[in-house]
Design an enzyme around this catalytic site. Sequence first.
Site, PDB file in Angstrom:
ATOM      1  N   SER A   4      23.107  40.474  45.416  1.00 57.25           N
ATOM      2  CA  SER A   4      23.200  40.169  47.305  1.00 57.25           C
ATOM      3  C   SER A   4      23.117  40.788  48.048  1.00 57.25           C
ATOM      4  CB  SER A   4      24.918  41.586  46.429  1.00 57.25           C
ATOM      5  OG  SER A   4      26.436  40.407  44.804  1.00 57.25           O
ATOM      6  N   LYS A  58      32.691  45.401  36.431  1.00 53.52           N
ATOM      7  CA  LYS A  58      34.039  45.317  36.618  1.00 53.52           C
ATOM      8  C   LYS A  58      35.137  45.608  35.947  1.00 53.52           C
ATOM      9  CE  LYS A  58      31.929  41.092  37.515  1.00 53.52           C
ATOM     10  NZ  LYS A  58      31.427  39.454  37.907  1.00 53.52           N
ATOM     11  N   ASN A  96      35.640  42.532  41.459  1.00 56.38           N
ATOM     12  CA  ASN A  96      34.214  42.438  41.760  1.00 56.38           C
ATOM     13  C   ASN A  96      34.092  42.611  43.105  1.00 56.38           C
ATOM     14  OD1 ASN A  96      35.340  39.871  42.337  1.00 56.38           O
ATOM     15  ND2 ASN A  96      32.753  39.247  42.385  1.00 56.38           N
ATOM     16  N   ASP A 151      35.033  36.975  42.028  1.00 52.52           N
ATOM     17  CA  ASP A 151      34.560  35.324  40.941  1.00 52.52           C
ATOM     18  C   ASP A 151      35.472  33.841  40.529  1.00 52.52           C
ATOM     19  OD1 ASP A 151      32.025  36.649  40.932  1.00 52.52           O
ATOM     20  OD2 ASP A 151      33.343  38.236  39.180  1.00 52.52           O
ATOM     21  N   GLY A 157      35.123  36.662  27.857  1.00 53.95           N
ATOM     22  CA  GLY A 157      34.372  37.672  28.039  1.00 53.95           C
ATOM     23  C   GLY A 157      35.182  37.838  30.186  1.00 53.95           C
ATOM     24  N   ALA A 175      34.105  37.234  32.858  1.00 48.40           N
ATOM     25  CA  ALA A 175      33.941  35.857  33.159  1.00 48.40           C
ATOM     26  C   ALA A 175      34.884  34.470  32.619  1.00 48.40           C
ATOM     27  CB  ALA A 175      32.023  35.481  33.118  1.00 48.40           C
ATOM     28  N   TYR A 223      22.556  30.520  36.651  1.00 49.02           N
ATOM     29  CA  TYR A 223      22.307  30.036  38.058  1.00 49.02           C
ATOM     30  C   TYR A 223      20.513  30.211  38.330  1.00 49.02           C
ATOM     31  CZ  TYR A 223      21.928  34.606  40.309  1.00 49.02           C
ATOM     32  OH  TYR A 223      22.125  36.359  40.125  1.00 49.02           O
TER      33      TYR A 223
END
Length: 244
Positions: free
Chosen positions: A16, A65, A86, A101, A126, A128, A205
């Site tokens: 970020s 989060k 987030n 997200d 989880g 995500a 990523y």
Amino acid sequence: MKIYGLIGYPLSHSFSKGFFAEKFAKEGIKDCLYDSFPIPSIEELPALITRYPELQGLNVTIPYKEVVMPYLDELSPAAAQIRAVNCIHFKDGRKTGYNTDAIGFRRSLEPLLQSHHNKALVLGTGGAAKAVQYVLDSMNIPYKLVSRKASPGTITYEQLDEEIMSSHKLIVNTTPLGMYPNVEAAPELPYDLISSGHLLYDLIYNPAVTAFLQKGADRGAVIKNGHEMLILQAEASWEIWNGL
């Protein structure tokens, strides 16, 4: 000076901070600063907010989060349903939590979908995975959750047979398996049952092509990593902070 930033712990490498520094430079945005704020405990958030009265927005990463939610005044409908935040917007003395997200995942997934990608396997259960489930629900794509351990509402990797693999052409990895430096690791799928009709999406990523994606590509599947999702969720945060 308007201040934005990222909270989490530890914050050894922040996508970020680099992203927004580049964005501000490229777009000639002079009155904004984005910094990393590694706080060892979420209980330090109120003191951080007091210390920086110019705060306009924060991104939130692991492990905060979910535990950040009691510190906020309200949640967007998506964040309330996902139960994870987030992105925080500070406005008129109020702190509102969002989940970008989900926005980033949807915007990067949609252009890849074809009519036969009408059922999904979501690997992992989880935080995500919750954002992924929210997006799939909103797109009316039914899915099965896959986990190493059997539990109500999930199936195990051992249960993935030819029928399930052939009918679920979208596979989303939300686990950290294969993330740098453990690049050899991959979810235990029956990769021999993957075809050119499959779309494999990995939220990771780094590396750009995980073992999971490579095994799919070897079978002719379309593959996508999480880099674009990361960029899109950061852009979505900027849109929220600036009312765009």
